[in-house]
Design an enzyme around this catalytic site. Structure first.
Site, short mmCIF file in Angstrom:
data_model
loop_
_atom_site.label_atom_id
_atom_site.label_comp_id
_atom_site.label_asym_id
_atom_site.label_seq_id
_atom_site.Cartn_x
_atom_site.Cartn_y
_atom_site.Cartn_z
N LYS A 115 14.55 -21.83 30.29
CA LYS A 115 15.45 -22.73 30.75
C LYS A 115 15.86 -22.30 32.03
O LYS A 115 16.23 -22.88 33.04
CB LYS A 115 16.80 -22.92 29.97
CG LYS A 115 16.33 -23.61 28.68
CD LYS A 115 17.25 -23.78 27.88
CE LYS A 115 17.31 -24.48 26.64
NZ LYS A 115 16.88 -25.75 26.21
N GLU A 199 26.66 -21.95 30.78
CA GLU A 199 26.62 -23.42 31.44
C GLU A 199 28.04 -24.01 31.46
O GLU A 199 28.77 -24.01 30.35
CB GLU A 199 25.87 -24.47 30.75
CG GLU A 199 24.33 -24.41 31.52
CD GLU A 199 23.43 -25.66 30.91
OE1 GLU A 199 22.36 -25.31 31.02
OE2 GLU A 199 24.11 -26.70 30.33
N HIS A 234 21.85 -32.22 17.54
CA HIS A 234 20.83 -32.26 18.67
C HIS A 234 19.77 -32.85 18.43
O HIS A 234 18.72 -32.63 19.26
CB HIS A 234 20.81 -30.71 19.34
CG HIS A 234 22.09 -30.22 19.53
ND1 HIS A 234 22.92 -30.62 20.47
CD2 HIS A 234 22.74 -29.22 19.28
CE1 HIS A 234 24.06 -29.89 20.40
NE2 HIS A 234 23.94 -29.08 19.98
N ARG A 291 4.95 -32.40 27.17
CA ARG A 291 4.00 -33.06 26.21
C ARG A 291 4.26 -34.36 26.17
O ARG A 291 5.55 -35.05 26.70
CB ARG A 291 4.21 -32.40 24.89
CG ARG A 291 5.96 -32.24 24.61
CD ARG A 291 6.11 -31.75 23.06
NE ARG A 291 7.52 -31.47 22.93
CZ ARG A 291 8.65 -32.49 22.89
NH1 ARG A 291 8.27 -33.60 22.97
NH2 ARG A 291 9.76 -31.81 22.96
P1 ADP Z 1 17.21 -27.55 23.32
O1 ADP Z 1 16.15 -27.00 24.30
O2 ADP Z 1 17.58 -26.31 22.49
O3 ADP Z 1 17.12 -28.67 22.69
P2 ADP Z 1 18.75 -28.58 25.58
O4 ADP Z 1 19.15 -27.70 26.57
O5 ADP Z 1 18.00 -29.71 25.80
O6 ADP Z 1 18.40 -27.43 24.22
O7 ADP Z 1 20.25 -29.07 24.88
C1 ADP Z 1 20.19 -29.77 23.76
C2 ADP Z 1 21.36 -30.82 23.58
O8 ADP Z 1 22.62 -30.05 23.81
C3 ADP Z 1 21.41 -31.77 24.70
O9 ADP Z 1 20.42 -32.81 24.38
C4 ADP Z 1 22.93 -31.90 24.67
O10 ADP Z 1 23.28 -33.07 23.44
C5 ADP Z 1 23.38 -30.73 24.07
N1 ADP Z 1 23.93 -30.14 25.63
C6 ADP Z 1 23.06 -29.33 26.41
N2 ADP Z 1 23.59 -28.90 27.59
C7 ADP Z 1 24.98 -29.36 27.36
C8 ADP Z 1 26.20 -29.00 28.11
N3 ADP Z 1 26.13 -28.28 29.36
N4 ADP Z 1 27.11 -29.61 27.82
C9 ADP Z 1 27.20 -30.57 26.74
N5 ADP Z 1 26.19 -30.70 25.79
C10 ADP Z 1 24.90 -30.02 26.16
#
Ligand code: ADP
Length: 509
Positions: A115, A199, A234, A291
């Site tokens: 990431k 973040e 999630h 993917r």
């Molecule tokens: P992973 O790869 O573990 O799925 P992501 O970065 O895609 O992690 O984030 C998963 C979910 O978490 C996102 O779809 C969203 O719902 C929530 N999320 C991620 N980052 C944030 C953020 N900065 N603020 C609020 N919610 C977030």
């Protein structure tokens, strides 16, 4: 390309078999002992057994899969989603074995695998990311200093993260040090890498993602957005295209950003850039999934473009014939039909499908991996099928989804059908007033108290289980010593029921 081995199972394996058939390609299924009679095995032209049911001994055995491809004379491997689809080493091993990998180059998978690396790449190409760091945090003091700059709440995330693991919301400074510790520990356990970064936590955003297609000749296009805000823990549950929150101008801006990221990563094939869309209209790049996505059909229905066919055609070296970014037509919606009991904390359900009635009629698509007689086990993901509809408008798509869900009958195990029906009736959902925290806020009123009939069934099951236990206690002991431990080791990692079973030591009580 003449023969494609499909390194997956369930609905996506069958989806790929169908694409192969339409393109005049031979398809080869692989299967574990639990799937010997599964629809994807029946429908493929050939099938190869991999091993026992646990994924680690079957669908994750890259070596066996490549061996099988060579033995049957396949010239390409399609990984589907999950399993080995985003493992850089597997993409490399397929290429090194002289086979075509139906996916992006291993280098692009690697570039997007971390990431922090993906954030750095996005920033370098003027794609906004959530404010935060691009380097792993050194210690709690550094975390506190950065968090103070953004203001609370903040989100700690594992650099190697996926599936929501290694993520911690921190609402105040006093909780930062212990949360960092916990996120690091979780990341180390899940990914073997304890790098964690920070973040800003965005309040009430939507999850909006952009589908891209890139060929090996330098053309990369956006196919528009999918709205995937209806999530539980999630995990996406309902997806649609387009999004009520995206107009033509925003679609163009997000599409251009996604294409910039894809090009920067040297991307080829189908991929998805995930964004958070804040209530103020600002969007932030989250990550790129290298993917095909579960929810790809909603894009197919509003664009008329077969994404899985194009994955195969791009891998075979074809050029994309599309020159401009494509505008969506009408509205598509997808419900993930899982073997989970929504009324009971989404407890996974296992059993044999004793009766199956599939919906049909105008605008209805069923991408499923089960048939009558299918044994749904607890070895794999709970998603059985996807019910997808298309209609001219969102309101008509919802009405069509309700009608299709009404027609659907699956007997023999619990499914999420009822839950989806309730969402379709929900006022806020119907207005499109959703964000990624919406479902969790709404869950109690959606799931509600179990109906009296369900309580009666639960009582009947409990009585049957007790009778079975008494019978087992009277019967002579035939279980091998260590059998309980062996069974426990095959339990899926992250399911709450499996954790419970492990804690209970699987005593069967
Ligand atoms: P992973 O790869 O573990 O799925 P992501 O970065 O895609 O992690 O984030 C998963 C979910 O978490 C996102 O779809 C969203 O719902 C929530 N999320 C991620 N980052 C944030 C953020 N900065 N603020 C609020 N919610 C977030």
């Amino acid at each position: 390309m003449k023969k494609v081995l499909i390194a997956n199972r369930g609905e996506i394996a069958l989806r790929i078999v169908r694409a192969c058939r339409e393109l005049g390609l031979q398809s080869v299924a692989v299967y574990s002992d639990a799937d010997a009679r599964a629809p994807h095995v029946r429908e493929a032209d050939e099938a190869v057994r991999l091993g026992p049911p646990p994924s680690a001994e079957s669908y994750l055995r890259g070596d066996l899969i490549i061996e099988a491809a060579q033995r049957v004379g396949a010239d390409a491997i399609h990984p589907g989603y999950g399993f080995l689809s985003e493992r850089e080493w597997f993409a490399r091993a397929v290429r090194d074995a002289g086979l075509i990998w139906v996916g992006p180059p291993a280098e692009a998978i690697a570039a997007m695998g971390s990431k922090t690396a993906a954030r750095t790449l996005a920033l370098a190409h003027e794609v906004p990311v959530v404010p935060g760091t691009t380097d792993a945090l050194r210690d709690a003091a550094e975390a506190a200093e950065i968090a103070a700059r953004f203001g609370y709440p903040v989100l700690l995330k594992a650099a190697a993260g996926g599936g929501g693991k290694g993520m911690r919301v921190v609402r105040e400074a006093s909780a930062l040090a212990s949360s960092l510790e916990a996120a690091r520990r979780e990341a180390q356990n899940a990914f073997g890498d304890d790098a964690v970064y920070v973040e800003k936590y965005i309040d009430g955003p939507r999850h909006v993602e952009i589908q891209v297609l890139a060929d090996a000749h330098g053309r990369c296009i956006s196919l528009g957005e999918r709205e995937c805000s209806v999530q539980r823990r999630h995990q996406k549950m309902i997806e649609e295209a387009p999004s009520v929150a995206v107009n033509a101008e925003l679609r163009k801006a997000m599409g251009a950003a996604a294409v910039r990221v894809a090009k920067a990563a040297g991307y080829v094939n189908a991929g998805t850039c995930e964004f958070l869309l804040a209530p103020d209209g600002q969007f932030y790049f989250l990550e790129m999934n290298t993917r095909i996505q579960v929810e790809h059909p909603v894009t197919e229905l509003v664009t008329g473009i077969d994404l899985v066919q194009w994955q195969l055609r791009i891998a075979a070296g074809e050029r994309l014939p599309f020159t401009s970014n494509i505008e969506p037509r009408g509205w598509a919606m997808e419900c993930r039909i899982t073997s989970e009991d929504a009324a009971n904390h989404f407890l996974p359900s296992a059993g044999r499908v004793s009766y199956l009635r599939l919906p049909g009629g105008p605008g209805v698509r069923w991408d499923g991996g089960i048939g009558v007689g299918s044994e749904v086990s607890l070895f794999y993901d709970a998603m059985l099928a996807k019910l997808i509809v298309w209609a001219p408008t969102r309101a008509e798509a919802i009405a069509r989804m309700q009608r299709a869900l009404d027609e659907l009958t699956i007997d023999g195990l619990e499914t999420s059908r009822e839950f989806h029906l309730r969402v379709m009736e929900d006022d806020e959902f119907r207005r499109g007033a959703i964000d990624i925290q919406w479902l969790e806020r709404r869950l109690d009123s959606l799931v509600g108290a179990p109906a009296p009939r369900e309580l009666m069934e639960a009582a009947a099951i409990a009585a049957a289980l007790l009778a079975e236990r008494d019978r087992a206690r009277r019967a002579p002991r035939t279980a091998r010593p260590g059998a309980a431990e062996a069974a426990r080791d095959t339990l899926p990692e992250h399911q709450p029921w499996a954790r419970l079973a492990r804690q209970q030591g699987l005593r069967g009580e």
